[in-house]
Structure formats: structure tokens, C-alpha cells
Design an enzyme around this catalytic site. Structure first.
Site, short mmCIF file in Angstrom:
data_model
loop_
_atom_site.label_atom_id
_atom_site.label_comp_id
_atom_site.label_asym_id
_atom_site.label_seq_id
_atom_site.Cartn_x
_atom_site.Cartn_y
_atom_site.Cartn_z
N TYR A 68 -0.61 -1.61 -1.91
CA TYR A 68 0.29 -2.22 -2.90
C TYR A 68 1.28 -3.14 -2.21
O TYR A 68 1.46 -4.30 -2.62
CB TYR A 68 1.03 -1.13 -3.68
CG TYR A 68 2.08 -1.72 -4.61
CD1 TYR A 68 1.70 -2.41 -5.74
CD2 TYR A 68 3.44 -1.62 -4.31
CE1 TYR A 68 2.65 -3.00 -6.58
CE2 TYR A 68 4.40 -2.19 -5.14
CZ TYR A 68 4.00 -2.87 -6.27
OH TYR A 68 4.94 -3.46 -7.09
N SER A 107 7.59 -8.02 -5.12
CA SER A 107 8.32 -6.75 -5.10
C SER A 107 9.08 -6.64 -3.79
O SER A 107 8.73 -7.28 -2.79
CB SER A 107 7.31 -5.59 -5.21
OG SER A 107 7.90 -4.35 -4.89
#
Length: 248
Positions: free
Chosen positions: A148, A135
Site C-alpha cells: 500500500y 497518502s
């Protein structure tokens, strides 16, 4: 006919990739916890093109049982797409739920390296490829991203280190790093449809199909070419500068 194993194929990037890869002539093994969704994909795409493997990616025993009993036509895996992953919570670290952190680490890191380790001998034998879904959060920190972002930074660095270890084997490894893409991601993270609509509203975000197209493009490149890292964002998203807190 080549075979791809795509984790997290019940929704979002994984489901879109299953559809696109089968349309391009691949066989696909799609993994996930929701049997009904995998059964629906098999009915849509055809059992000769798509095989659903129902297990929680964090459960090594269930994973091994499913992968060790694949139908003969699906056993020659050429590509592993490590797509299964999640984000939980948006609170700052000091307010975060520790169990959410553990779930993200178990899913985004431990399960990813475990299935990769299991399939490496076969992928080396077949000179295959690994595509890991990281990501932009691996590179650009933001409030509430804490664990995350840390897991996705791990995925990126793990991908680059795999490339080093696999030098000379013919196995290609890519880290795909998307920004804002409208899927069930935010709904899972916040548990709120309203929050999801607020985030994506007016942003013209990327779609699951956009990311699936990137995955297929990388997987279809000539065998002598490796894409190390691919980062993408919608035009309306950018790294807009540092945040500064001013006292007083």
C-alpha cells in the site's frame, strides 16, 4: 460551468468531494462500482449536476464505454480527481496475501495511470488539472504498509513527473497526501468494524469533508498557481520516531 471527474465517488473522500464540488457550482462525473450509491448521489445532487458512471476502475473497456458516452453537458472535463484506491491487509510482507498486493497495484497504480492517460489530451486542450490522492504512507513507512505504501509513493512520484512532462501546457498537477481520516478505509482494509472503531476511537481523525475541502481549494486556485504536494494529518497523529527491536 466546470466539470470534475472524481473516481471512487461511492463513499469517503469521493462522495464528500462530489457533494462539495456540486455545491460550489461544478458539474461532477462520479465513478464507482456500486450503481445504487451513484444513483442515490444523482438523486440527492440533481442529474444536471451529477452524473454517475458505473464501472470498475480496473476495467479499461468498461471505463472507455462509460466515458465515451457521457452526456453532452458532462464531456468538457476540466479536472480529474484520481481518488479511487484501497488498502488490503495489515500483515507483514512475509505473511501477506499476494492477491491483495496485486489488487492494490492494479487499482492504486495501473488503473490510475490508465485513466490519466486517457484524459490527458482533453485536459491539455482545456488547460485543466489533475489531483491525485496519495497518502502520508508514501513518505512514512509503518509495519504492514508494504505494498500500500509503495503504491502511494508511486502516486506521489507520478504526480511530480507529470508536472515535468506537462510543463508549458497549463495543466496543473497536485499530490494530496492525507494521514488518518475516518471513512470506510479501515473497514475495507481489515473487514472488521471493531478494528475500525479501535483505530479511530479518541483520535479525533480528519473527516472525508476535511479532505474534500482541500480538493476544492486546490481546484479553485488561480490558474497560474500549482500546489505540487499537500500533506495533512489530524493534530493527534504524528511521525513519532523510529521503531527499534531489541534482541534478548
Amino acid at each position: 460551468m466546470k466539470t470534475a471527474l472524481i473516481t471512487g465517488a461511492t463513499a469517503g473522500f469521493g462522495a464528500a468531494a462530489a457533494r462539495l464540488f456540486t455545491a460550489a457550482g461544478w458539474r461532477v462525473i462520479g465513478t464507482g462500482r456500486r450503481a445504487d450509491r451513484l444513483e442515490a448521489l444523482a438523486a440527492e445532487l440533481g442529474p444536471d449536476k451529477f452524473h454517475g458512471a458505473v464501472f470498475d476502475i480496473r476495467d479499461d473497456a468498461a471505463r472507455d464505454a462509460a466515458l465515451d458516452t457521457l452526456p453532452e453537458a458532462f464531456r468538457g472535463i476540466n479536472l480529474l480527481v484520481n481518488n479511487a484506491g484501497l488498502a488490503l491487509g495489515t500483515q507483514p510482507a512475509q505473511q501477506a496475501d499476494l492477491q491483495n498486493w496485486r489488487t492494490m497495484i492494479d487499482t492504486n497504480v495501473t488503473a490510475l495511470v490508465s485513466i490519466t492517460h486517457k484524459l490527458l489530451p482533453l485536459l491539455i486542450e482545456r488547460k485543466g488539472a489533475i489531483i491525485n490522492l496519495s497518502s502520508v504512507a508514501a513518505t512514512y513507512p509503518y509495519g504492514g504498509g508494504n505494498v500500500y505504501g509503495g503504491t502511494k509513493a508511486f502516486v506521489k512520484q507520478f504526480s511530480l513527473n507529470l508536472r515535468s512532462d506537462l510543463a508549458g501546457t497549463g495543466v496543473r498537477v497536485t499530490s494530496i497526501e492525507p494521514g488518518m481520516a475516518e471513512t470506510e478505509f479501515t473497514l475495507v482494509r481489515t473487514g472488521s468494524q471493531e478494528a475500525s472503531e479501535k483505530l479511530y476511537g479518541g483520535a479525533n481523525p480528519m473527516t472525508a469533508e476535511d479532505i474534500a475541502a482541500m480538493l476544492l481549494w486546490v481546484a479553485s486556485l488561480p490558474l497560474h498557481l500549482n500546489i505540487n504536494v499537500m500533506e495533512m494529518m489530524p493534530v493527534n497523529q504524528s511521525f513519532a520516531g523510529f521503531a527499534v527491536h531489541r534482541a534478548g
